[in-house]
Design a protein around this motif. Structure first.
Motif, PDB file in Angstrom:
ATOM      1  N   TRP A 630     -44.726  49.093 -10.530  1.00 18.38           N
ATOM      2  CA  TRP A 630     -43.746  49.770 -11.298  1.00 18.38           C
ATOM      3  C   TRP A 630     -42.603  49.426 -11.021  1.00 18.38           C
ATOM      4  O   TRP A 630     -42.018  49.761  -9.957  1.00 18.38           O
ATOM      5  N   ASN A 631     -41.452  48.811 -11.860  1.00 24.48           N
ATOM      6  CA  ASN A 631     -40.239  48.696 -11.554  1.00 24.48           C
ATOM      7  C   ASN A 631     -39.338  49.168 -12.893  1.00 24.48           C
ATOM      8  O   ASN A 631     -38.121  48.596 -12.864  1.00 24.48           O
ATOM      9  N   ASP A 632     -39.962  49.902 -13.596  1.00 24.49           N
ATOM     10  CA  ASP A 632     -38.877  50.408 -14.725  1.00 24.49           C
ATOM     11  C   ASP A 632     -38.438  49.058 -15.738  1.00 24.49           C
ATOM     12  O   ASP A 632     -37.381  49.468 -16.192  1.00 24.49           O
ATOM     13  N   GLY A 633     -39.157  48.310 -15.650  1.00 22.69           N
ATOM     14  CA  GLY A 633     -38.769  47.027 -16.487  1.00 22.69           C
ATOM     15  C   GLY A 633     -37.799  46.172 -15.783  1.00 22.69           C
ATOM     16  O   GLY A 633     -37.162  45.226 -16.498  1.00 22.69           O
ATOM     17  N   ALA A 634     -37.512  46.321 -14.942  1.00 18.32           N
ATOM     18  CA  ALA A 634     -36.347  45.444 -13.954  1.00 18.32           C
ATOM     19  C   ALA A 634     -36.876  44.052 -13.784  1.00 18.32           C
ATOM     20  O   ALA A 634     -38.054  43.737 -13.493  1.00 18.32           O
ATOM     21  N   GLU A 635     -35.916  43.046 -14.190  1.00 18.90           N
ATOM     22  CA  GLU A 635     -36.275  41.748 -14.089  1.00 18.90           C
ATOM     23  C   GLU A 635     -36.216  41.067 -12.512  1.00 18.90           C
ATOM     24  O   GLU A 635     -36.838  40.153 -12.203  1.00 18.90           O
ATOM     25  N   GLU A 636     -35.277  41.707 -11.800  1.00 23.45           N
ATOM     26  CA  GLU A 636     -35.052  41.335 -10.281  1.00 23.45           C
ATOM     27  C   GLU A 636     -35.510  42.471  -9.378  1.00 23.45           C
ATOM     28  O   GLU A 636     -35.113  43.758 -10.097  1.00 23.45           O
ATOM     29  N   ASP A 637     -35.432  42.396  -8.338  1.00 19.25           N
ATOM     30  CA  ASP A 637     -35.729  43.426  -7.312  1.00 19.25           C
ATOM     31  C   ASP A 637     -34.617  43.062  -6.195  1.00 19.25           C
ATOM     32  O   ASP A 637     -34.697  41.961  -5.687  1.00 19.25           O
ATOM     33  N   GLU A 638     -33.967  44.144  -5.758  1.00 23.37           N
ATOM     34  CA  GLU A 638     -33.116  43.970  -4.604  1.00 23.37           C
ATOM     35  C   GLU A 638     -33.481  43.734  -3.482  1.00 23.37           C
ATOM     36  O   GLU A 638     -32.777  43.280  -2.372  1.00 23.37           O
ATOM     37  N   GLY A 639     -34.810  44.435  -3.075  1.00 26.15           N
ATOM     38  CA  GLY A 639     -35.329  44.303  -1.778  1.00 26.15           C
ATOM     39  C   GLY A 639     -35.884  42.878  -1.556  1.00 26.15           C
ATOM     40  O   GLY A 639     -35.928  41.891  -2.363  1.00 26.15           O
ATOM     41  N   GLU A 640     -36.663  42.596  -0.408  1.00 22.34           N
ATOM     42  CA  GLU A 640     -37.233  41.482   0.167  1.00 22.34           C
ATOM     43  C   GLU A 640     -38.695  41.941   0.147  1.00 22.34           C
ATOM     44  O   GLU A 640     -39.154  42.861   0.632  1.00 22.34           O
ATOM     45  N   PRO A 641     -39.544  40.899  -0.019  1.00 20.77           N
ATOM     46  CA  PRO A 641     -39.351  39.625  -0.640  1.00 20.77           C
ATOM     47  C   PRO A 641     -39.005  39.819  -2.100  1.00 20.77           C
ATOM     48  O   PRO A 641     -39.067  40.809  -2.720  1.00 20.77           O
ATOM     49  N   LYS A 642     -38.354  38.637  -2.577  1.00 14.28           N
ATOM     50  CA  LYS A 642     -38.060  38.486  -4.107  1.00 14.28           C
ATOM     51  C   LYS A 642     -39.163  38.428  -4.924  1.00 14.28           C
ATOM     52  O   LYS A 642     -40.309  38.328  -4.464  1.00 14.28           O
ATOM     53  N   MET A 643     -38.856  39.091  -6.357  1.00 11.62           N
ATOM     54  CA  MET A 643     -40.176  39.031  -7.215  1.00 11.62           C
ATOM     55  C   MET A 643     -40.549  37.627  -7.391  1.00 11.62           C
ATOM     56  O   MET A 643     -39.854  36.806  -7.395  1.00 11.62           O
ATOM     57  N   GLY A 644     -42.081  37.381  -7.546  1.00 11.01           N
ATOM     58  CA  GLY A 644     -42.523  36.169  -7.827  1.00 11.01           C
ATOM     59  C   GLY A 644     -42.803  35.218  -6.947  1.00 11.01           C
ATOM     60  O   GLY A 644     -42.929  34.086  -7.345  1.00 11.01           O
ATOM     61  N   LEU A 645     -42.702  35.994  -5.778  1.00  7.35           N
ATOM     62  CA  LEU A 645     -42.990  34.931  -4.309  1.00  7.35           C
ATOM     63  C   LEU A 645     -44.279  34.445  -4.629  1.00  7.35           C
ATOM     64  O   LEU A 645     -45.218  34.795  -4.826  1.00  7.35           O
ATOM     65  N   ARG A 646     -44.259  32.834  -4.324  1.00  7.97           N
ATOM     66  CA  ARG A 646     -45.528  32.223  -4.247  1.00  7.97           C
ATOM     67  C   ARG A 646     -45.994  31.804  -3.051  1.00  7.97           C
ATOM     68  O   ARG A 646     -45.385  31.311  -2.221  1.00  7.97           O
ATOM     69  N   VAL A 647     -47.344  32.197  -2.686  1.00  9.57           N
ATOM     70  CA  VAL A 647     -47.761  32.143  -1.387  1.00  9.57           C
ATOM     71  C   VAL A 647     -49.552  31.249  -1.425  1.00  9.57           C
ATOM     72  O   VAL A 647     -49.901  31.325  -2.697  1.00  9.57           O
ATOM     73  N   ASN A 648     -49.837  30.935  -0.549  1.00 15.26           N
ATOM     74  CA  ASN A 648     -51.005  30.242  -0.697  1.00 15.26           C
ATOM     75  C   ASN A 648     -52.067  31.378  -0.168  1.00 15.26           C
ATOM     76  O   ASN A 648     -51.855  32.644   0.013  1.00 15.26           O
ATOM     77  N   GLN A 649     -53.487  30.835  -0.069  1.00 10.63           N
ATOM     78  CA  GLN A 649     -54.421  32.085  -0.004  1.00 10.63           C
ATOM     79  C   GLN A 649     -54.407  32.861   1.449  1.00 10.63           C
ATOM     80  O   GLN A 649     -55.026  33.696   1.731  1.00 10.63           O
ATOM     81  N   ARG A 650     -53.432  31.991   2.337  1.00 14.09           N
ATOM     82  CA  ARG A 650     -53.476  32.700   3.704  1.00 14.09           C
ATOM     83  C   ARG A 650     -52.067  33.440   3.759  1.00 14.09           C
ATOM     84  O   ARG A 650     -51.443  33.926   4.781  1.00 14.09           O
ATOM     85  N   LEU A 651     -51.419  33.633   2.771  1.00 12.18           N
ATOM     86  CA  LEU A 651     -50.245  34.388   2.477  1.00 12.18           C
ATOM     87  C   LEU A 651     -49.102  33.704   3.242  1.00 12.18           C
ATOM     88  O   LEU A 651     -48.173  34.366   3.454  1.00 12.18           O
ATOM     89  N   GLU A 652     -49.076  32.357   3.231  1.00 12.47           N
ATOM     90  CA  GLU A 652     -47.900  31.699   3.697  1.00 12.47           C
ATOM     91  C   GLU A 652     -47.257  31.059   2.708  1.00 12.47           C
ATOM     92  O   GLU A 652     -47.795  30.578   1.648  1.00 12.47           O
ATOM     93  N   GLU A 653     -45.933  31.272   2.648  1.00  8.98           N
ATOM     94  CA  GLU A 653     -45.206  30.604   1.569  1.00  8.98           C
ATOM     95  C   GLU A 653     -45.298  28.981   1.776  1.00  8.98           C
ATOM     96  O   GLU A 653     -45.038  28.215   2.522  1.00  8.98           O
ATOM     97  N   ASP A 654     -45.462  28.370   0.677  1.00  5.52           N
ATOM     98  CA  ASP A 654     -45.899  27.090   0.322  1.00  5.52           C
ATOM     99  C   ASP A 654     -44.921  26.419  -0.273  1.00  5.52           C
ATOM    100  O   ASP A 654     -44.899  26.739  -1.617  1.00  5.52           O
ATOM    101  N   LYS A 655     -44.004  25.616  -0.064  1.00  3.14           N
ATOM    102  CA  LYS A 655     -42.891  24.779  -0.930  1.00  3.14           C
ATOM    103  C   LYS A 655     -43.605  23.947  -1.776  1.00  3.14           C
ATOM    104  O   LYS A 655     -42.921  23.774  -2.659  1.00  3.14           O
ATOM    105  N   ASP A 656     -44.979  23.285  -1.480  1.00  2.00           N
ATOM    106  CA  ASP A 656     -45.511  22.579  -2.616  1.00  2.00           C
ATOM    107  C   ASP A 656     -45.828  23.252  -3.918  1.00  2.00           C
ATOM    108  O   ASP A 656     -45.780  22.643  -4.915  1.00  2.00           O
TER     109      ASP A 656
END
Length: 689
Positions: A630-656
């Motif tokens: 729940w974020n009250d309709g906000a499109e961006e998040d001030e905290g970390e990590p940023k919203m929409g973070l893409r990771v692989n199945q081991r939760l590692e950020e994958d640039k691919d």
């Protein structure tokens, strides 16, 4: 061919696990290479067709359909012989002669689902595209089979009232959340979170602080914007939080169960991976023991794997629980046992962790005792596959619920099964069941059906067995194939003997066995029920059947990974000749975090595994698990990590995952094939995720 012989049409293969195809994935080969094997050892369609002939008085009559040239037709017309009729049944005048069948017999024969589907005009349609070249999901699905419209005698089209009066009464009881005593009806204002917090701190409300906290938390429904998108190279089928919220698991079509530490709901940690060796098609279900120490998971076999959740164990091989073994000496062990003639669609641990119940493809319910290592109970109580099972009470293993493709939910009381009959029946769905969930209080049950409805039931209002036996559930079913057909709203009809409390409509139960759940008592005070949907969203309903909100997983994940020729090459369906590999999302399962938030300011967590726990991606060929808060309709998040973070199945950020679509050149395809290659994982450290 003699008149006593019958021609039986074999069941066609289908890419969906609920089609009962025995597709074996070879874990030694590259991803997506499936080996089709004969599934006759699991399913015998002959019985259904033989019963169909005998029930209509056509036993012993052979009807041969063939395509002939005009000359052959002329010769046949000139060589017809007379037939004679005895007691209303047509008999051949001589062996090898032509057979005449009455018009009424032909119509009754075509009325059966098997022949009706055989002669239905299986036409393919193209899905319209929007301005961006993507498929319009609001339109009816392409690549669907047309079907005959239901015409049940004496039935009429009716739609359950929304809001439901029964549901409103339930909401007023306090069993499903709290209602506010005061509402500003004059201005019709909704109290925002900040105002509620101010009233709580000032103490100006007559409501107690504890009740105010419940009112605050139950109103926070997660938004569509995803916090994290976990990408898998295979379709995901299920995913759930543990009862304490410290553990999450997801099951994928590569026969791997990934486990995550979610004790901090805002920062997950990869835990370990368990493997189902030599599974068929996919992992169909998984269940976590009450103490979180063991995970049971199944495939379309009679074997359930039991793996430890401890990541520090040196021996990570699962134990095999053979549900076909009931103590007989002549029964052999796992994988090829003499009695392994069924697949398992659904499993659940008992409240004490000593037993596992399973729904199977042989129309039965099995109860397995882990200590004695054998099945101690088999209930052959349905006339079709049992797709869903659960225990009625978290503290007692006596009450069982089973949902089947015969459209019935049956209630079993193990304390009074001397006659092997059910204690009662929930009748109201007109198509097969896809999931059954218990509230855990021994009273309320929730179900999802292929008739595109979700229903709430009360154990006290179940139909007695004697009354249910007087009704034929097949009379109100159409033979609708949810895997390929589009369900028309014009054909929706209520069941004349529906004994459910509330009917929820709006989501789409298509393509696969989509699941539904009660919202948890900790974070929402059991205020809602929710379900995945084929249109890529999670639907959240109030108990009065009104829509409380939706979580659009398709929007949150759209184009969140580049095209990979080796991955989307094994797409689920050819949906359009112009754009066969369009991005598509089907949310198969969802899980609401059981205790976040406790007070306002924290986020309620909803795990959408598309298995949202989704089938998700280009051509619906891959999978995702997405976290929404729940974020009250906000499109961006001030905290970390940023919203929409893409990771692989081991939760590692994958640039691919942020790359542009890979070219189809030879070297690029070779690298992609190496990256997507799946091998059997024998050690957690060697597992690629």
């Amino acid at each position: 061919m003699s008149s006593g012989e019958r021609t039986i049409s074999s069941r066609s293969q289908s890419p969906d696990p609920s089609s009962h195809a025995s597709n074996l994935y070879d874990t030694t080969e590259a991803e997506g290479e499936w080996l089709d094997e004969d599934d006759s050892e699991y399913f015998d369609p002959a019985e259904d067709f033989e019963d169909a002939f005998e029930d209509d008085g056509l036993s012993g009559v052979e009807i041969d359909f063939s395509l002939s040239s005009s000359d052959e037709i002329a010769e046949q017309e000139g060589s017809e012989t007379e037939t004679e009729t005895t007691q209303g049944r047509t008999q051949p005048a001589s062996r090898g002669g032509a057979i005449q069948v009455s018009h009424a017999q032909i119509m009754r024969l075509f009325g059966h689902a098997g022949l009706r589907n055989l002669f239905a005009p299986h036409t393919l349609g193209n899905q319209p595209l929007d301005d961006n070249g993507e498929e319009n999901q609001d339109e009816e699905e392409g690549n669907t089979y047309s079907r005959r419209r239901r015409r049940t005698k004496g039935s009429s089209i009716s739609v359950p009232a929304v809001p439901s009066e029964c549901g409103q009464r339930l909401m007023a009881t306090g069993t499903f959340g709290d209602n506010e005593y005061y509402e500003d009806k004059l201005r019709k204002r909704k109290k925002r979170l900040v105002r509620r917090l101010m009233y709580r701190e000032l103490g100006t409300q007559s409501t107690t602080p504890n009740r105010m906290n419940k009112l605050i938390s139950q109103g926070l429904i997660p938004s569509s914007n995803a916090d994290t998108i976990i990408h898998y190279d295979a379709r995901c089928y299920s995913g759930q939080f543990s009862d304490d919220g410290n553990f999450f698991f997801s099951c994928a079509q590569d026969f791997k169960v990934r486990m995550y530490d979610t004790s901090n709901p805002y920062k997950w940690k990869y835990y370990k991976t368990a493997v189902y060796p030599y599974g068929q098609w996919t992992i169909t279900d998984a269940s976590l023991s009450p103490d979180n120490k063991f995970l049971a998971y199944s495939s379309i076999r009679s074997i359930v794997c039991l793996a430890s959740t401890d990541p520090n164990l040196s021996d990570d091989s699962p134990l095999f629980l053979d549900f076909s073994y009931m103590g007989q000496r002549d029964q052999r062990g796992p994988f090829g046992g003499a009695s392994s003639h069924f697949g398992i669609w659904s499993i659940r641990f008992s409240g004490d962790g000593r037993e596992v119940v399973a729904g199977t493809s042989d129309h039965s319910v099995y109860v397995y005792d882990i200590e004695t290592k054998k099945s101690i109970l088999k209930i052959a109580g349905h006339s079709d596959d049992v797709n869903a099972v659960c225990f009625g009470d978290n503290t007692s293993p006596h009450i069982l619920y089973s949902g089947s493709d015969d459209t019935l939910i049956k209630v079993w009381d193990r304390r009074s099964m001397g006659d092997s009959r059910e204690a009662g029946v929930f009748m109201g769905h007109t198509e097969g069941l896809t999931y059954v969930d218990s509230k855990g209080d021994g009273r309320y049950v929730l179900s999802n059906g292929k008739d595109q409805t979700m229903k709430l039931w009360d154990l006290r209002k179940m139909m007695p067995t004697e009354k249910a036996s007087r009704h034929d559930p097949a009379r109100y079913s159409t033979g609708f194939d949810y895997r390929f057909m589009a369900f028309s709203e014009a054909e929706y009809q209520t069941h004349p003997h529906d004994c459910s409390l509330v009917t929820f409509r709006g989501h789409r139960v298509l393509k696969t066995l989509i699941r539904c759940h009660f919202s948890p008592p900790g974070s929402t005070d059991s205020r809602y029920v929710y379900s995945g949907s084929e249109d890529g969203s999670v639907y959240v309903y109030h108990m009065d059947a009104t829509l409380a909100g939706t979580i659009d997983v398709n929007k949150a994940t759209h184009h969140s990974r580049p095209k990979d020729p080796d991955l989307y090459g094994h797409q689920y369906e050819m949906r359009s000749n112009r754009n066969p590999d369009a991005w598509k999302t089907c949310v198969r399962d969802a899980s609401w975090h059981p205790n976040a938030p406790v007070v306002a300011g924290k986020k309620p967590f909803l795990k959408v595994t598309a298995e949202a726990t989704s089938w998700n991606g280009w051509g619906m060929s891959t999978g995702t698990c997405t976290t929404h808060s729940w974020n009250d309709g906000a499109e961006e998040d001030e905290g970390e990590p940023k919203m929409g973070l893409r990771v692989n199945q081991r939760l590692e950020e994958d640039k691919d995952l942020y790359d542009q679509p890979r070219p189809s050149g030879r070297m690029s395809q070779f690298r992609s094939r190496l990256r997507g290659r799946m091998v059997r994982a024998t050690d957690d450290n060697e597992d690629g995720g």
